[in-house]
Scaffold this active site. Structure first.
Site, short mmCIF file in Angstrom:
data_model
loop_
_atom_site.label_atom_id
_atom_site.label_comp_id
_atom_site.label_asym_id
_atom_site.label_seq_id
_atom_site.Cartn_x
_atom_site.Cartn_y
_atom_site.Cartn_z
N SER A 72 0.81 -1.23 0.00
CA SER A 72 0.00 0.00 0.00
C SER A 72 0.84 1.27 0.00
O SER A 72 1.94 1.31 0.56
CB SER A 72 -0.91 0.03 1.23
N GLU A 73 0.28 2.30 -0.62
CA GLU A 73 0.89 3.63 -0.62
C GLU A 73 -0.22 4.66 -0.43
O GLU A 73 -1.40 4.30 -0.47
CB GLU A 73 1.63 3.88 -1.95
N GLU A 131 -15.64 -4.07 0.25
CA GLU A 131 -16.04 -3.73 -1.13
C GLU A 131 -15.13 -4.45 -2.13
O GLU A 131 -15.60 -4.97 -3.16
CB GLU A 131 -15.99 -2.20 -1.33
N GLU A 171 -6.15 -5.82 4.10
CA GLU A 171 -6.02 -6.96 3.16
C GLU A 171 -7.23 -7.04 2.22
O GLU A 171 -7.69 -8.11 1.84
CB GLU A 171 -5.74 -8.25 3.90
N GLN A 205 -23.71 -4.64 23.39
CA GLN A 205 -25.12 -4.40 23.74
C GLN A 205 -25.55 -5.28 24.92
O GLN A 205 -26.22 -4.83 25.84
CB GLN A 205 -26.00 -4.68 22.51
N ILE A 206 -25.15 -6.55 24.87
CA ILE A 206 -25.52 -7.48 25.96
C ILE A 206 -24.87 -7.05 27.27
O ILE A 206 -25.48 -7.13 28.34
CB ILE A 206 -25.13 -8.93 25.56
N GLY A 249 -4.37 2.22 -2.34
CA GLY A 249 -4.97 1.39 -1.29
C GLY A 249 -5.72 0.25 -1.94
O GLY A 249 -5.11 -0.76 -2.32
N ARG A 271 -5.88 -13.18 3.14
CA ARG A 271 -7.30 -12.96 3.48
C ARG A 271 -7.86 -14.12 4.31
O ARG A 271 -8.75 -13.93 5.14
CB ARG A 271 -8.10 -12.73 2.20
N THR A 278 -10.71 -4.25 1.41
CA THR A 278 -11.97 -3.86 2.09
C THR A 278 -13.08 -4.85 1.74
O THR A 278 -12.96 -5.64 0.79
CB THR A 278 -12.41 -2.47 1.61
N1 CAA Z 1 -3.85 -14.09 -8.00
C1 CAA Z 1 -2.96 -13.96 -8.99
N2 CAA Z 1 -3.07 -13.02 -9.96
C2 CAA Z 1 -4.14 -12.21 -9.90
C3 CAA Z 1 -5.11 -12.30 -8.89
C4 CAA Z 1 -4.93 -13.29 -7.90
N3 CAA Z 1 -5.80 -13.44 -6.89
N4 CAA Z 1 -6.05 -11.36 -9.08
C5 CAA Z 1 -5.70 -10.72 -10.20
N5 CAA Z 1 -4.54 -11.21 -10.68
C6 CAA Z 1 -3.81 -10.79 -11.89
C7 CAA Z 1 -4.79 -10.72 -13.04
O1 CAA Z 1 -4.90 -11.96 -13.71
C8 CAA Z 1 -4.15 -9.66 -13.90
O2 CAA Z 1 -3.11 -10.22 -14.66
P1 CAA Z 1 -3.21 -10.24 -16.28
O3 CAA Z 1 -3.15 -8.79 -16.67
O4 CAA Z 1 -2.03 -11.04 -16.69
O5 CAA Z 1 -4.53 -10.89 -16.60
C9 CAA Z 1 -3.49 -8.71 -12.91
O6 CAA Z 1 -3.33 -9.45 -11.70
C10 CAA Z 1 -4.32 -7.48 -12.64
O7 CAA Z 1 -5.58 -7.93 -12.19
P2 CAA Z 1 -6.87 -7.01 -12.23
O8 CAA Z 1 -7.01 -6.40 -13.59
O9 CAA Z 1 -8.01 -7.78 -11.67
O10 CAA Z 1 -6.44 -5.86 -11.21
P3 CAA Z 1 -7.20 -4.58 -10.73
O11 CAA Z 1 -6.26 -3.46 -10.82
O12 CAA Z 1 -8.55 -4.48 -11.39
O13 CAA Z 1 -7.40 -4.87 -9.16
C11 CAA Z 1 -8.43 -5.66 -7.16
C12 CAA Z 1 -8.23 -5.84 -8.65
C13 CAA Z 1 -9.21 -6.90 -6.74
C14 CAA Z 1 -9.24 -4.42 -6.83
C15 CAA Z 1 -7.04 -5.62 -6.46
O14 CAA Z 1 -6.34 -4.46 -6.77
C16 CAA Z 1 -7.14 -5.72 -4.97
O15 CAA Z 1 -7.25 -6.82 -4.41
N6 CAA Z 1 -7.07 -4.55 -4.26
C17 CAA Z 1 -7.00 -4.55 -2.81
C18 CAA Z 1 -5.57 -4.50 -2.36
C19 CAA Z 1 -5.40 -4.99 -0.97
O16 CAA Z 1 -5.99 -5.99 -0.56
N7 CAA Z 1 -4.54 -4.32 -0.22
C20 CAA Z 1 -4.24 -4.74 1.09
C21 CAA Z 1 -2.86 -4.35 1.42
S1 CAA Z 1 -2.01 -5.41 2.48
C22 CAA Z 1 -2.44 -4.96 4.03
O17 CAA Z 1 -3.57 -4.77 4.34
C23 CAA Z 1 -1.30 -4.72 4.92
C24 CAA Z 1 -1.17 -5.37 6.18
O18 CAA Z 1 -0.10 -5.31 6.68
C25 CAA Z 1 -2.25 -6.11 6.92
#
Ligand code: CAA
Length: 384
Positions: free
Chosen positions: A131-132, A372, A368, A341-342, A136, A248, A370
Site C-alpha cells: 500500500s501507498e 467492497e 487486506e 449491547q448485551i 490502497g 485474506r 476492504t
Molecule cells: N492471484 C494472482 N493473480 C491475480 C489475482 C490473484 N488473486 N487477481 C488478479 N490477478 C492478476 C490478473 O490476472 C491480472 O493479470 P493479467 O493482466 O495477466 O490478466 C493482474 O493481476 C491485474 O488484475 P486485475 O485487472 O483484476 O487488477 P485490478 O487493478 O482491477 O485490481 C483488485 C483488482 C481486486 C481491486 C485488487 O487491486 C485488490 O485486491 N485490491 C486490494 C488491495 C489490498 O488488498 N490491499 C491490502 C494491502 S495489504 C495490508 O492490508 C497490509 C497489512 O499489513 C495487513
C-alpha cells in the site's frame, strides 16, 4: 466429507488455545492500553513453532507445509491467538502469510535459504509493503520505483499502513521496474530493514489493534542486490494478489477469533448478570442475539476452513478466500457490536474486553482488501 480436525491439527489447536490463555488473556488489555506489543510474546509463539507453520521443512519449517496443511494449521492457530489478542494475531498473520508464504511460493531457493530459517525460528520478523498513499484498494497504481543499475536495483518510494514496520527485520516490497503505467510493470523485492536508506517515518495512532505497529516505511535510494528480486520482473502484482488470497484467509481467522471471543464473553456475562430477578440469559431478546452470533461464527469458520483447504491443495481459492474474509469480518463486527449491547453499560467500559473486540473488529473489514474489494473479487468470479 469429514468435519473433524485430524489429530495433528487438534493437538496444535490445543497448544495454541493454552498458549493464548496463559500468555495473552491478561496481557492483551495491557498492551492495548500501552499501544505497544510485548515482543517477547512473538518469541514465545516462535518457541511453540507457530512461526514455522507455513514454511517447508527444508527451510526450517514445521512439516505442516509439506503435509499440505499450512493454511489450515495457520487458521487454527490464528483463531486461538486472535480470540485473546488481535494485535498479536495480525503480527503473526502478516509474518506467516504475507511474508513467509509469499517467499515460500515465489522466491528462489537462494532467497529462501537466506531468509526463511530465521522467519521459521522467529529470530526475524517479516513485513509486506504494497500500500501507498495513492494506492490502497487500487493497489496496482503504486508509485514506488526500482531502477536496475548493474548487479543491483535502487528503490525509491513511501509505503503506508505497513503492519510491523518498526519491528520488521525484512520487508517484501512491491515496486515499479518499468513505466508503462500497468500492473505488469510491478516487481517484488526482498529488502533488509537495516539497508541504508530504509526508515520508519510514522506510527499510526489507531482505533483498534492498538498494540500492533502500523507504520510508514520510506525507501530513499535503497540499494537492493539484483538476486533479491522475487521471481522475475513484471510479476510482482500477480505475486502480491496471489499472496493476498492467502492473507485474506488469515484475516478471516482473525475475525473468527474476535467473533468467538465476543460470543463466549457474552454467554458468560448473560448467565451471571441478574436483572429483573433472573440472569439476563433467561430473556429471549438475549437468547436470540446469542443464537445469531453463534451461527455467524460457525458459518464464517466453515468458509475459512474451505478456503484454507483449497489453498493447501493448490486449488484456485481467490473467490473462496474473499468469501471467507467478507463473511468472517462481517461476523466479527456483528458479534462484537451485539456483545457490547448485551454487556450494556459495562460493555462500554474499558474494564471489560468487549469494547476492545468492537474496536479490533473494525479493521478486519478494511485491511487486506476492504469488504467492497472482496465483493468485487466474488462478483467477478460469479459473473465470469
Ligand atoms: N492471484 C494472482 N493473480 C491475480 C489475482 C490473484 N488473486 N487477481 C488478479 N490477478 C492478476 C490478473 O490476472 C491480472 O493479470 P493479467 O493482466 O495477466 O490478466 C493482474 O493481476 C491485474 O488484475 P486485475 O485487472 O483484476 O487488477 P485490478 O487493478 O482491477 O485490481 C483488485 C483488482 C481486486 C481491486 C485488487 O487491486 C485488490 O485486491 N485490491 C486490494 C488491495 C489490498 O488488498 N490491499 C491490502 C494491502 S495489504 C495490508 O492490508 C497490509 C497489512 O499489513 C495487513
Amino acid at each position: 466429507m469429514d468435519f473433524q480436525l485430524n489429530e495433528e491439527l487438534k493437538t496444535l489447536q490445543d497448544t495454541a488455545r493454552k498458549f493464548a490463555e496463559t500468555e495473552l488473556k491478561t496481557k492483551a488489555r495491557e498492551m492495548d492500553h500501552a499501544e505497544k506489543l510485548d515482543l517477547s510474546v512473538f518469541k514465545k509463539m516462535a518457541e511453540q513453532g507457530f512461526t514455522a507453520l507455513t514454511i517447508p521443512e527444508k527451510f526450517g519449517g514445521a512439516g505442516t507445509y509439506d503435509a499440505h496443511m499450512a493454511n489450515q494449521a495457520a487458521c487454527i492457530v490464528l483463531e486461538e491467538i486472535n480470540r485473546r489478542c488481535a494485535s498479536t494475531g495480525v503480527t503473526l498473520s502478516v509474518h506467516m502469510s504475507l511474508f513467509s508464504s509469499l517467499m515460500t511460493k515465489w522466491a528462489s531457493d537462494d532467497i529462501k535459504s537466506r531468509y526463511l530459517p530465521d522467519m521459521a525460528s522467529g529470530k526475524k520478523i517479516g513485513a509486506y509493503c504494497l500500500s501507498e498513499a495513492g494506492a490502497g484498494s487500487d493497489a496496482g497504481s503504486l508509485q514506488t520505483r526500482a531502477k536496475k543499475n548493474g548487479d543491483h536495483y535502487i528503490l525509491n518510494g513511501t509505503k503506508l499502513w505497513i503492519t510491523s514496520g518498526e519491528y520488521a527485520d525484512v520487508f517484501i516490497v512491491m515496486a515499479r521496474t518499468s513505466d508503462t503505467g500497468k500492473t505488469k510493470d510491478i516487481s517484488s523485492f526482498v529488502v533488509d530493514a537495516k539497508a541504508p536508506g530504509v526508515s520508519i517515518s510514522k506510527k499510526e495512532k489507531k482505533m483498534g489493534i492498538r498494540a500492533s505497529a502500523t507504520n510508514e516505511v520510506v525507501l530513499q535510494d535503497v540499494k537492493v542486490p539484483a538476486n533479491n528480486l522475487i521471481g522475475e520482473e513484471g510479476i510482482g502484482f500477480k505475486i502480491a494478489l496471489d499472496t493476498l488470497d492467502g492473507g485474506r484467509i488469515g484475516i478471516a481467522a482473525q475475525a473468527v477469533g474476535i467473533a468467538r471471543a465476543s460470543v463466549e464473553d457474552a454467554v458468560e456475562y448473560a448467565k451471571t448478570r441478574q436483572q429483573f430477578e433472573q440472569p439476563i440469559a433467561q430473556f429471549q431478546a438475549i437468547q436470540f442475539k446469542l443464537a445469531d452470533m453463534a451461527m455467524r461464527v460457525d458459518a464464517a469458520r466453515l468458509l475459512m476452513y474451505r478456503a484454507a483447504w483449497l489453498r493447501d491443495n493448490g486449488l484456485p481459492c481467490g473467490k473462496e478466500a474473499a468469501m471467507a474474509k467478507l463473511a468472517a469480518s462481517e461476523a466479527a463486527n456483528y458479534c462484537a457490536k451485539e456483545a457490547v449491547q448485551i454487556f450494556g453499560g459495562n460493555g462500554y467500559s474499558r474494564e471489560y474486553d468487549v469494547e476492545r473486540y468492537f474496536r479490533d473488529a473494525r479493521i478486519t473489514e478494511i485491511y487486506e482488501g476492504t469488504s467492497e474489494v472482496q465483493r468485487i473479487v466474488i462478483s467477478r468470479a460469479v459473473l465470469a
